[in-house]
Design a protein around this motif. Sequence first.
Motif, mmCIF file in Angstrom:
data_model
loop_
_atom_site.group_PDB
_atom_site.id
_atom_site.type_symbol
_atom_site.label_atom_id
_atom_site.label_comp_id
_atom_site.label_asym_id
_atom_site.label_seq_id
_atom_site.Cartn_x
_atom_site.Cartn_y
_atom_site.Cartn_z
ATOM 1 N N ALA A 110 0.829 -1.202 0.000
ATOM 2 C CA ALA A 110 0.000 0.000 0.000
ATOM 3 C C ALA A 110 0.863 1.252 0.000
ATOM 4 C CB ALA A 110 -0.923 -0.008 1.203
ATOM 5 N N GLU A 111 2.083 1.173 0.486
ATOM 6 C CA GLU A 111 2.980 2.317 0.486
ATOM 7 C C GLU A 111 3.815 2.261 -0.793
ATOM 8 O OE1 GLU A 111 2.740 4.712 2.378
ATOM 9 O OE2 GLU A 111 4.620 5.603 3.039
ATOM 10 N N SER A 112 3.378 3.030 -1.780
ATOM 11 C CA SER A 112 4.058 3.018 -3.071
ATOM 12 C C SER A 112 4.122 4.430 -3.616
ATOM 13 C CB SER A 112 3.325 2.108 -4.064
ATOM 14 O OG SER A 112 2.010 2.581 -4.283
ATOM 15 N N LYS A 113 4.918 4.613 -4.658
ATOM 16 C CA LYS A 113 5.015 5.899 -5.330
ATOM 17 C C LYS A 113 4.845 5.688 -6.830
ATOM 18 C CE LYS A 113 5.605 8.809 -1.978
ATOM 19 N NZ LYS A 113 4.621 9.880 -1.717
ATOM 20 N N ASN A 114 3.836 6.356 -7.377
ATOM 21 C CA ASN A 114 3.599 6.340 -8.814
ATOM 22 C C ASN A 114 3.793 7.757 -9.317
ATOM 23 O OD1 ASN A 114 2.379 3.521 -8.972
ATOM 24 N ND2 ASN A 114 1.038 4.504 -7.492
ATOM 25 N N VAL A 115 4.675 7.943 -10.270
ATOM 26 C CA VAL A 115 4.985 9.296 -10.711
ATOM 27 C C VAL A 115 5.244 9.315 -12.216
ATOM 28 C CG1 VAL A 115 7.466 9.023 -10.229
ATOM 29 C CG2 VAL A 115 6.454 11.307 -10.263
ATOM 30 N N ASP A 116 4.816 10.405 -12.860
ATOM 31 C CA ASP A 116 5.096 10.614 -14.278
ATOM 32 C C ASP A 116 6.301 11.539 -14.415
ATOM 33 O OD1 ASP A 116 3.012 9.035 -15.085
ATOM 34 O OD2 ASP A 116 1.613 10.689 -15.417
ATOM 35 N N LEU A 117 7.238 11.165 -15.279
ATOM 36 C CA LEU A 117 8.454 11.935 -15.508
ATOM 37 C C LEU A 117 8.544 12.313 -16.979
ATOM 38 C CD1 LEU A 117 10.881 9.625 -13.501
ATOM 39 C CD2 LEU A 117 9.874 11.769 -12.682
ATOM 40 N N THR A 118 8.844 13.560 -17.273
ATOM 41 C CA THR A 118 9.057 14.002 -18.657
ATOM 42 C C THR A 118 10.535 13.849 -18.975
ATOM 43 O OG1 THR A 118 7.225 15.583 -18.481
ATOM 44 C CG2 THR A 118 8.783 15.894 -20.287
ATOM 45 N N LEU A 119 10.866 12.897 -19.839
ATOM 46 C CA LEU A 119 12.251 12.565 -20.140
ATOM 47 C C LEU A 119 12.596 12.882 -21.591
ATOM 48 C CD1 LEU A 119 12.501 9.126 -18.267
ATOM 49 C CD2 LEU A 119 12.854 11.449 -17.374
ATOM 50 N N ASN A 120 13.890 13.033 -21.837
ATOM 51 C CA ASN A 120 14.367 13.391 -23.177
ATOM 52 C C ASN A 120 14.569 12.163 -24.049
ATOM 53 O OD1 ASN A 120 14.512 16.155 -22.452
ATOM 54 N ND2 ASN A 120 16.525 15.825 -21.519
ATOM 55 N N LYS A 121 14.703 12.395 -25.337
ATOM 56 C CA LYS A 121 14.894 11.326 -26.309
ATOM 57 C C LYS A 121 16.322 10.793 -26.262
ATOM 58 C CE LYS A 121 14.577 10.427 -31.299
ATOM 59 N NZ LYS A 121 14.266 11.028 -32.620
ATOM 60 N N ASN A 122 16.463 9.468 -26.383
ATOM 61 C CA ASN A 122 17.769 8.795 -26.443
ATOM 62 C C ASN A 122 18.708 9.285 -25.345
ATOM 63 O OD1 ASN A 122 16.887 7.405 -28.730
ATOM 64 N ND2 ASN A 122 17.691 8.956 -30.128
ATOM 65 N N SER A 123 18.208 9.314 -24.123
ATOM 66 C CA SER A 123 18.989 9.800 -22.988
ATOM 67 C C SER A 123 19.097 8.726 -21.912
ATOM 68 C CB SER A 123 18.341 11.053 -22.393
ATOM 69 O OG SER A 123 18.296 12.098 -23.351
ATOM 70 N N VAL A 124 20.157 8.829 -21.134
ATOM 71 C CA VAL A 124 20.429 7.871 -20.066
ATOM 72 C C VAL A 124 19.911 8.442 -18.735
ATOM 73 C CG1 VAL A 124 22.246 6.753 -18.709
ATOM 74 C CG2 VAL A 124 22.398 6.824 -21.210
ATOM 75 N N TYR A 125 19.244 7.586 -17.947
ATOM 76 C CA TYR A 125 18.760 7.970 -16.625
ATOM 77 C C TYR A 125 19.093 6.866 -15.632
ATOM 78 C CZ TYR A 125 16.198 11.687 -18.960
ATOM 79 O OH TYR A 125 15.876 12.790 -19.704
ATOM 80 N N TYR A 126 19.163 7.255 -14.361
ATOM 81 C CA TYR A 126 19.527 6.322 -13.306
ATOM 82 C C TYR A 126 18.425 6.245 -12.249
ATOM 83 C CZ TYR A 126 24.218 6.777 -15.279
ATOM 84 O OH TYR A 126 25.293 6.789 -16.128
ATOM 85 N N VAL A 127 18.268 5.055 -11.695
ATOM 86 C CA VAL A 127 17.369 4.842 -10.559
ATOM 87 C C VAL A 127 18.225 4.442 -9.369
ATOM 88 C CG1 VAL A 127 15.476 3.467 -9.611
ATOM 89 C CG2 VAL A 127 15.458 4.120 -12.039
ATOM 90 N N GLU A 128 18.091 5.184 -8.276
ATOM 91 C CA GLU A 128 18.782 4.853 -7.032
ATOM 92 C C GLU A 128 17.739 4.344 -6.038
ATOM 93 O OE1 GLU A 128 20.951 7.092 -3.280
ATOM 94 O OE2 GLU A 128 21.055 8.023 -5.272
ATOM 95 N N ALA A 129 17.809 3.073 -5.670
ATOM 96 C CA ALA A 129 16.838 2.459 -4.765
ATOM 97 C C ALA A 129 17.545 2.030 -3.488
ATOM 98 C CB ALA A 129 16.170 1.257 -5.429
ATOM 99 N N GLU A 130 16.886 2.281 -2.357
ATOM 100 C CA GLU A 130 17.524 2.033 -1.068
ATOM 101 C C GLU A 130 16.594 1.266 -0.137
ATOM 102 O OE1 GLU A 130 19.784 4.603 2.470
ATOM 103 O OE2 GLU A 130 18.854 5.610 0.753
ATOM 104 N N THR A 131 17.157 0.313 0.605
ATOM 105 C CA THR A 131 16.421 -0.400 1.652
ATOM 106 C C THR A 131 17.061 -0.089 2.999
ATOM 107 O OG1 THR A 131 17.803 -2.381 1.398
ATOM 108 C CG2 THR A 131 15.754 -2.295 0.123
#
Length: 338
Positions: A110-131
Amino acid sequence: MRKKIKSSFILTLAMIISLFVPFTTINAHAEGKSLSEAEAINLDQIVSYTDPTPSDYENKVNYYVFETTSAGIYSLNFINVGYGGQTSVQVLDSKYKEIYSSGWLSFSNAESKNVDLTLNKNSVYYVEAETDAYTADDNASAYIFRISRGSYINNVLSVGNDGSSLASPIEIDTDDKISYADPTPEDYINKYRFYTFKTSNNPGSKYNFNFINTNHDGETAAWILDQSYDSLYSSDWLDSSNEGFNIDLTLSPNSRYYIVGETDCYAGDDTASSYQFTVTEKINTQNPGKPIISSLTSGTKQFTVKYGTAAMASQIIKFLISKQVQTTGARFQYPPIL
């Protein structure tokens, strides 16, 4: 000429220094890995992770990298699925600049995050996840997430122990009496069920939520979410029989809402925890607004109209009677049947 020599000297000195001072990216503070060692993931791939050593009470950080194929909206759906700890997620651009941060999530599913992100074409992005495992609690913290093309409303990801999810919830009607009991309490795993209902066309209606813990041998809790999956209400843990909550919420007409019910069996006690709830519409009779016509059917020298809002219906009925039109409930027919 003197300026050229000076610039050349500074450039050469910078190159020499770079040989002895290696370039480093931001380091994870638990595992020692850098963003340059991020795990490559694909769009729509479901990524999961569980803290392998929660007993050390150290934060675990993982980095993931993905590449976009076109410019536009991309959705992130990140869910905490480990009861025993916290999780969080950040999204960084190619220069490691943070473009989104969730904050700590402390309740699984039930504790979640749903988000829309406006991203660029042919670009690299990173996800940092922590426990982060709670101190003195060695139950593993864990998460799952997915990056998809398009809005999160169409890409929502969730999990339920009975096969239901926010993407495929159990349809209920108002006034239904819903009951659930943990079918396998001996596994000591929290069980989640996802329900959905649709409000009527009546503007200004309040909806009463009456949720009760029906077994003292385990805890229960519930969340109420709107059509964007944002939380409207979340209960505390209910840990005694007949403990519950009873609230009224004003909801938008003709809209979908969700209820998440959770059961938690105490460790060392394999008696099923259970709950019961109802959702009841309380129609606004003080300021109902204009009636909403839901259907208009023509016939031979007559027509039939169906409309909402009971309070306004009485006014329409009075008008129709004055015009010698026969009425029945929230329907009227013209001309009257003799």
